[in-house]
Design a protein around this motif. Sequence first.
Motif, PDB file in Angstrom:
ATOM      1  N   HIS A  83       0.838  -1.205   0.000  1.00 14.45           N
ATOM      2  CA  HIS A  83       0.000   0.000   0.000  1.00 14.45           C
ATOM      3  C   HIS A  83       0.872   1.254   0.000  1.00 14.45           C
ATOM      4  O   HIS A  83       2.061   1.208   0.364  1.00 14.45           O
ATOM      5  N   ASP A  84       0.280   2.373  -0.409  1.00  7.66           N
ATOM      6  CA  ASP A  84       1.015   3.635  -0.475  1.00  7.66           C
ATOM      7  C   ASP A  84       0.858   4.425   0.818  1.00  7.66           C
ATOM      8  O   ASP A  84       0.275   3.929   1.804  1.00  7.66           O
ATOM      9  N   VAL A 134       8.719  -4.490  -6.362  1.00  9.93           N
ATOM     10  CA  VAL A 134       7.978  -3.702  -5.371  1.00  9.93           C
ATOM     11  C   VAL A 134       7.586  -2.368  -6.006  1.00  9.93           C
ATOM     12  O   VAL A 134       8.441  -1.655  -6.541  1.00  9.93           O
ATOM     13  N   PRO A 135       6.318  -2.007  -5.990  1.00 10.39           N
ATOM     14  CA  PRO A 135       5.886  -0.741  -6.598  1.00 10.39           C
ATOM     15  C   PRO A 135       6.623   0.465  -6.010  1.00 10.39           C
ATOM     16  O   PRO A 135       6.895   0.506  -4.805  1.00 10.39           O
ATOM     17  N   GLU A 136       6.938   1.437  -6.841  1.00  4.42           N
ATOM     18  CA  GLU A 136       7.689   2.610  -6.392  1.00  4.42           C
ATOM     19  C   GLU A 136       6.958   3.400  -5.315  1.00  4.42           C
ATOM     20  O   GLU A 136       7.589   4.000  -4.439  1.00  4.42           O
ATOM     21  N   THR A 137       5.628   3.391  -5.364  1.00  2.22           N
ATOM     22  CA  THR A 137       4.852   4.177  -4.402  1.00  2.22           C
ATOM     23  C   THR A 137       4.528   3.414  -3.123  1.00  2.22           C
ATOM     24  O   THR A 137       3.886   3.955  -2.225  1.00  2.22           O
ATOM     25  N   ALA A 138       4.984   2.158  -3.043  1.00  6.21           N
ATOM     26  CA  ALA A 138       4.688   1.349  -1.854  1.00  6.21           C
ATOM     27  C   ALA A 138       5.506   1.826  -0.660  1.00  6.21           C
ATOM     28  O   ALA A 138       6.712   2.079  -0.787  1.00  6.21           O
ATOM     29  N   LEU A 147      -5.843  -4.385   5.166  1.00  3.84           N
ATOM     30  CA  LEU A 147      -6.133  -3.330   4.198  1.00  3.84           C
ATOM     31  C   LEU A 147      -7.614  -2.953   4.232  1.00  3.84           C
ATOM     32  O   LEU A 147      -7.973  -1.771   4.125  1.00  3.84           O
ATOM     33  N   PHE A 148      -8.473  -3.948   4.411  1.00  5.99           N
ATOM     34  CA  PHE A 148      -9.906  -3.683   4.496  1.00  5.99           C
ATOM     35  C   PHE A 148     -10.225  -2.814   5.706  1.00  5.99           C
ATOM     36  O   PHE A 148     -11.003  -1.855   5.610  1.00  5.99           O
ATOM     37  N   VAL A 149      -9.616  -3.125   6.842  1.00 12.64           N
ATOM     38  CA  VAL A 149      -9.823  -2.313   8.047  1.00 12.64           C
ATOM     39  C   VAL A 149      -9.291  -0.896   7.831  1.00 12.64           C
ATOM     40  O   VAL A 149      -9.915   0.090   8.251  1.00 12.64           O
TER      41      VAL A 149
END
Length: 423
Positions: A83-84, A134-138, A147-149
């Motif tokens: 997640h970002d 790994v995404p750059e914005t992670a 993540l849902f919470v």
Amino acid sequence: MHAIGIDIGTTSICGVVIDTATGAIKASKTVDSNAFIKTDKPYERIQSAEKIIALAKSILDELITDETGVIGVTGQMHGIVYHDKFGKPVSPLYTWQDGRGDLPYKNTTYAGFLESHTGYGNVTDFYNQENGLVPETAVSYCTIHDLFVMELCGLKDAKMHISDAASFGLFDLERGKFSNGFNPIIEKGFAIAGEYKSIPVSVAIGDNQASVFSSLSSEEDILLNVGTGSQISVISNKPINGKDIETRPFFDGKFLIVGAALCGGRAYALLKNFYESFLKYTSVRDEDIYAIMDKMTESATQPLTVDTRFSGTRADESIRGSVTEISDLNFTPENLTKGLLIGMIDELYGMYAQMNTAKSGLVGSGNGIRKNRHLVKIAEEKYGAKMKIPAHTEEAAFGAALYGMVASGICKTADEARKLIKF
């Protein structure tokens, strides 16, 4: 007042509404998530995090009423989603089934290099780090239910329960920390993460712990769960080590001691497939085979000795099952069928012996238990106790609701929440 439990599973999402006074299920809804993403990589098992979150939120909104007092959340363990800085997903969910950890790395595998297992979150992240995935914005990663919470409560970082943290691997249970530098906020007890529509939302917990919490009304009970695989679980005040068992964190500073068989109910399905390969030359229908096997078990007089470790064990995948003690008097399909059921229970009992603990009660869950009366009887004879089977079948969602009730103060203690379990 009502409590809602949401369980984000691998193939479906389940929501239940529980009466906080009686434990009765007032409503439930289960929907296939259909979230897997097609990929050209045979080892990859990924899902759309956005689709899962949207569907879970839709189910929750449908279940919320003016009587809703708390929302509890659980879900599939081991897997991760990045997640970002705003708490939004920037990657797919890499599920617990993902096999990238078994790919070769420095004369071993990625999982072997870390002395862990493929599908475990920190192994998946290690592979992604090493391969520039790994995404750059992670900024971090968490479970899909974390993540849902975060989405429900408007959080930018996950408050990760220790039950999920330990499932990522590379986690020191005694210190409560990761050995690879991963440093999320870790909750160890019953905690509230925030609010959704002015309703308290508890920290998400692992589905294994949630299922046990909703099944054991007493810490003096043993839980046998038989599905495709099978597990034996007990609650302990201290960690217990053994060849085929592991210690997992539970609640209230307690520990969950778990032994897991890789085959479990799959062993019975393998025998069904064996019979099916013969009966296809007859007029017997496939759907009748399990009924025939039930009758054969009843007729068995000298069960064969069957080792059901057909897929090996977690400690040694090279182990294979066997059928022994065959004579000209007992070599019958009846004795093979009952012998296999005994073997399934014996494998779990061997794990229980390693736990070196004495429990007085027996609880069963999973379709293998609910649909096979002979397996129940064999287990009762082995453990010397009458088996109780929970009235509810949505074990993980029910457990999430119970956890939320304790975290929010609706129930003052875990024991008070357990009293709502009906058998």
